[in-house]
Design a protein around this motif. Sequence first.
Motif, PDB file in Angstrom:
ATOM      1  N   LEU A 107      95.442  36.617  80.453  1.00  0.00           N
ATOM      2  CA  LEU A 107      96.648  36.695  79.614  1.00  0.00           C
ATOM      3  C   LEU A 107      97.884  36.266  80.393  1.00  0.00           C
ATOM      4  CD1 LEU A 107      96.001  40.056  77.703  1.00  0.00           C
ATOM      5  CD2 LEU A 107      95.767  37.725  76.819  1.00  0.00           C
ATOM      6  N   VAL A 108      97.952  36.653  81.666  1.00  0.00           N
ATOM      7  CA  VAL A 108      99.087  36.242  82.512  1.00  0.00           C
ATOM      8  C   VAL A 108      99.079  34.725  82.712  1.00  0.00           C
ATOM      9  CG1 VAL A 108     100.062  36.392  84.834  1.00  0.00           C
ATOM     10  CG2 VAL A 108      99.300  38.461  83.684  1.00  0.00           C
ATOM     11  N   THR A 140      89.821  24.760  84.364  1.00  0.00           N
ATOM     12  CA  THR A 140      88.411  24.937  84.718  1.00  0.00           C
ATOM     13  C   THR A 140      88.111  26.386  85.065  1.00  0.00           C
ATOM     14  OG1 THR A 140      88.323  22.669  85.572  1.00  0.00           O
ATOM     15  CG2 THR A 140      86.582  24.181  86.280  1.00  0.00           C
ATOM     16  N   MET A 141      88.989  26.989  85.863  1.00  0.00           N
ATOM     17  CA  MET A 141      88.791  28.372  86.240  1.00  0.00           C
ATOM     18  C   MET A 141      88.921  29.301  85.026  1.00  0.00           C
ATOM     19  SD  MET A 141      90.307  30.321  89.582  1.00  0.00           S
ATOM     20  CE  MET A 141      91.864  29.527  89.387  1.00  0.00           C
ATOM     21  N   PHE A 142      89.810  28.968  84.105  1.00  0.00           N
ATOM     22  CA  PHE A 142      89.989  29.775  82.895  1.00  0.00           C
ATOM     23  C   PHE A 142      88.716  29.763  82.051  1.00  0.00           C
ATOM     24  CE2 PHE A 142      91.311  30.587  78.560  1.00  0.00           C
ATOM     25  CZ  PHE A 142      92.216  31.639  78.704  1.00  0.00           C
ATOM     26  N   MET A 148     102.087  32.297  81.664  1.00  0.00           N
ATOM     27  CA  MET A 148     102.747  31.376  82.588  1.00  0.00           C
ATOM     28  C   MET A 148     102.729  29.950  82.066  1.00  0.00           C
ATOM     29  SD  MET A 148     101.502  32.739  86.330  1.00  0.00           S
ATOM     30  CE  MET A 148     102.256  31.320  87.135  1.00  0.00           C
ATOM     31  N   ALA A 149     101.601  29.550  81.480  1.00  0.00           N
ATOM     32  CA  ALA A 149     101.511  28.204  80.913  1.00  0.00           C
ATOM     33  C   ALA A 149     102.532  28.021  79.790  1.00  0.00           C
ATOM     34  CB  ALA A 149     100.098  27.940  80.398  1.00  0.00           C
ATOM     35  N   CYS A 150     102.664  29.041  78.938  1.00  0.00           N
ATOM     36  CA  CYS A 150     103.644  28.976  77.843  1.00  0.00           C
ATOM     37  C   CYS A 150     105.069  28.909  78.373  1.00  0.00           C
ATOM     38  CB  CYS A 150     103.488  30.183  76.923  1.00  0.00           C
ATOM     39  SG  CYS A 150     101.946  30.201  75.986  1.00  0.00           S
ATOM     40  N   VAL A 151     105.359  29.678  79.425  1.00  0.00           N
ATOM     41  CA  VAL A 151     106.701  29.672  80.017  1.00  0.00           C
ATOM     42  C   VAL A 151     107.043  28.287  80.544  1.00  0.00           C
ATOM     43  CG1 VAL A 151     108.069  30.525  81.960  1.00  0.00           C
ATOM     44  CG2 VAL A 151     106.798  32.127  80.542  1.00  0.00           C
ATOM     45  N   PHE A 152     106.100  27.659  81.259  1.00  0.00           N
ATOM     46  CA  PHE A 152     106.366  26.331  81.804  1.00  0.00           C
ATOM     47  C   PHE A 152     106.551  25.299  80.693  1.00  0.00           C
ATOM     48  CE2 PHE A 152     104.675  28.009  85.821  1.00  0.00           C
ATOM     49  CZ  PHE A 152     105.632  27.509  86.685  1.00  0.00           C
ATOM     50  N   LEU A 153     105.817  25.453  79.592  1.00  0.00           N
ATOM     51  CA  LEU A 153     105.963  24.503  78.492  1.00  0.00           C
ATOM     52  C   LEU A 153     107.275  24.694  77.752  1.00  0.00           C
ATOM     53  CD1 LEU A 153     102.339  24.492  76.995  1.00  0.00           C
ATOM     54  CD2 LEU A 153     103.458  22.651  78.255  1.00  0.00           C
ATOM     55  N   VAL A 154     107.638  25.942  77.482  1.00  0.00           N
ATOM     56  CA  VAL A 154     108.827  26.233  76.684  1.00  0.00           C
ATOM     57  C   VAL A 154     110.105  26.009  77.482  1.00  0.00           C
ATOM     58  CG1 VAL A 154     110.071  28.040  75.438  1.00  0.00           C
ATOM     59  CG2 VAL A 154     107.588  27.840  75.188  1.00  0.00           C
ATOM     60  N   TYR A 155     110.088  26.392  78.762  1.00  0.00           N
ATOM     61  CA  TYR A 155     111.308  26.342  79.569  1.00  0.00           C
ATOM     62  C   TYR A 155     111.293  25.199  80.580  1.00  0.00           C
ATOM     63  CZ  TYR A 155     112.185  30.969  77.637  1.00  0.00           C
ATOM     64  OH  TYR A 155     112.395  32.020  76.779  1.00  0.00           O
ATOM     65  N   SER A 156     110.624  24.099  80.239  1.00  0.00           N
ATOM     66  CA  SER A 156     110.540  22.973  81.177  1.00  0.00           C
ATOM     67  C   SER A 156     111.925  22.400  81.498  1.00  0.00           C
ATOM     68  CB  SER A 156     109.641  21.879  80.601  1.00  0.00           C
ATOM     69  OG  SER A 156     110.129  21.443  79.342  1.00  0.00           O
ATOM     70  N   GLY A 166      95.163  32.261  93.396  1.00  0.00           N
ATOM     71  CA  GLY A 166      93.872  32.304  94.078  1.00  0.00           C
ATOM     72  C   GLY A 166      93.577  33.648  94.707  1.00  0.00           C
ATOM     73  N   THR A 167      94.605  34.281  95.298  1.00  0.00           N
ATOM     74  CA  THR A 167      94.414  35.599  95.915  1.00  0.00           C
ATOM     75  C   THR A 167      94.005  36.646  94.887  1.00  0.00           C
ATOM     76  OG1 THR A 167      96.065  35.070  97.618  1.00  0.00           O
ATOM     77  CG2 THR A 167      95.519  37.395  97.294  1.00  0.00           C
ATOM     78  N   ILE A 168      94.688  36.651  93.748  1.00  0.00           N
ATOM     79  CA  ILE A 168      94.372  37.628  92.696  1.00  0.00           C
ATOM     80  C   ILE A 168      92.961  37.388  92.156  1.00  0.00           C
ATOM     81  CG2 ILE A 168      95.024  38.479  90.409  1.00  0.00           C
ATOM     82  CD1 ILE A 168      97.907  37.758  91.082  1.00  0.00           C
ATOM     83  N   VAL A 169      92.611  36.119  91.935  1.00  0.00           N
ATOM     84  CA  VAL A 169      91.292  35.791  91.389  1.00  0.00           C
ATOM     85  C   VAL A 169      90.180  36.226  92.337  1.00  0.00           C
ATOM     86  CG1 VAL A 169      89.758  33.873  90.803  1.00  0.00           C
ATOM     87  CG2 VAL A 169      92.078  33.913  89.910  1.00  0.00           C
TER      88      VAL A 169
END
Length: 232
Positions: A94-95, A205-207, A99-107, A60-63
């Motif tokens: 892209l980040v 939604t934000m994406f 991050m979404a891919c990392v959470f999916l792959v390394y769950s 949220g801070t970065i956005v």
Amino acid sequence: MNRSCVSCLKSMVTALIFLCWLCGAFVIALGEFQMIHSRFASLIISFWPIYPANTLVVTGTIVTCVCFLGVLGGMKENRCMLITFFILLLILMLVELAMACVFLVYSREIDTYFEGDLMRSLETYRQSSEEENRTLKDDFDAVQHLFRCCGVHGMEDWKDNIPISCCSVDPCDISIHDHWQEGCAVKLRNWFARNYVSTGAGVVTMFIIQLICLCITIPLTCHIHRRGLGYQ
């Protein structure tokens, strides 16, 4: 492109970026609310990103910072600001995807970190004196009382030092062994998963809003460049 179309496009860009900025501000507020009211933060010590509140506040801070630049650029018709906003927002998207891919792959690895943190917290609790690590003890007791669980995998994790928060009856009688039988790891993991579902819905939604902002920023930036207003 006539002036009315430019004015409409400028208003649309500014409104959407401002909406994105409001989403970022709301995400920060939600993360801060979770930090203040959650009792589980001290139990997750080695892999902080799995704690939803931290992820919300950082994202949220970065956005909000990036979108503030975009709002200024749209209002002032400043090509330099808009290009900078476009690049930063693209990097941010892209980040988010990474991050979404990392959470999916390394769950599974995340689950390992999760259980490891809980076990270390339990051992610290078990080996501490009455006055040591009060925050951690209070948080672990709150988890066991709230989720009606005992230990990480079961009451056996406590060995001969089972805390009162494991009792399933009130008043508690340790000698009767009325304890919650299920461990807290599964219940806490499910709780975090439910939090990530709502967090993920907000991020998606934000994406989408960010993607729309990128698409309509390009024609406005090109028009500003043709008018020679790039750095005003």
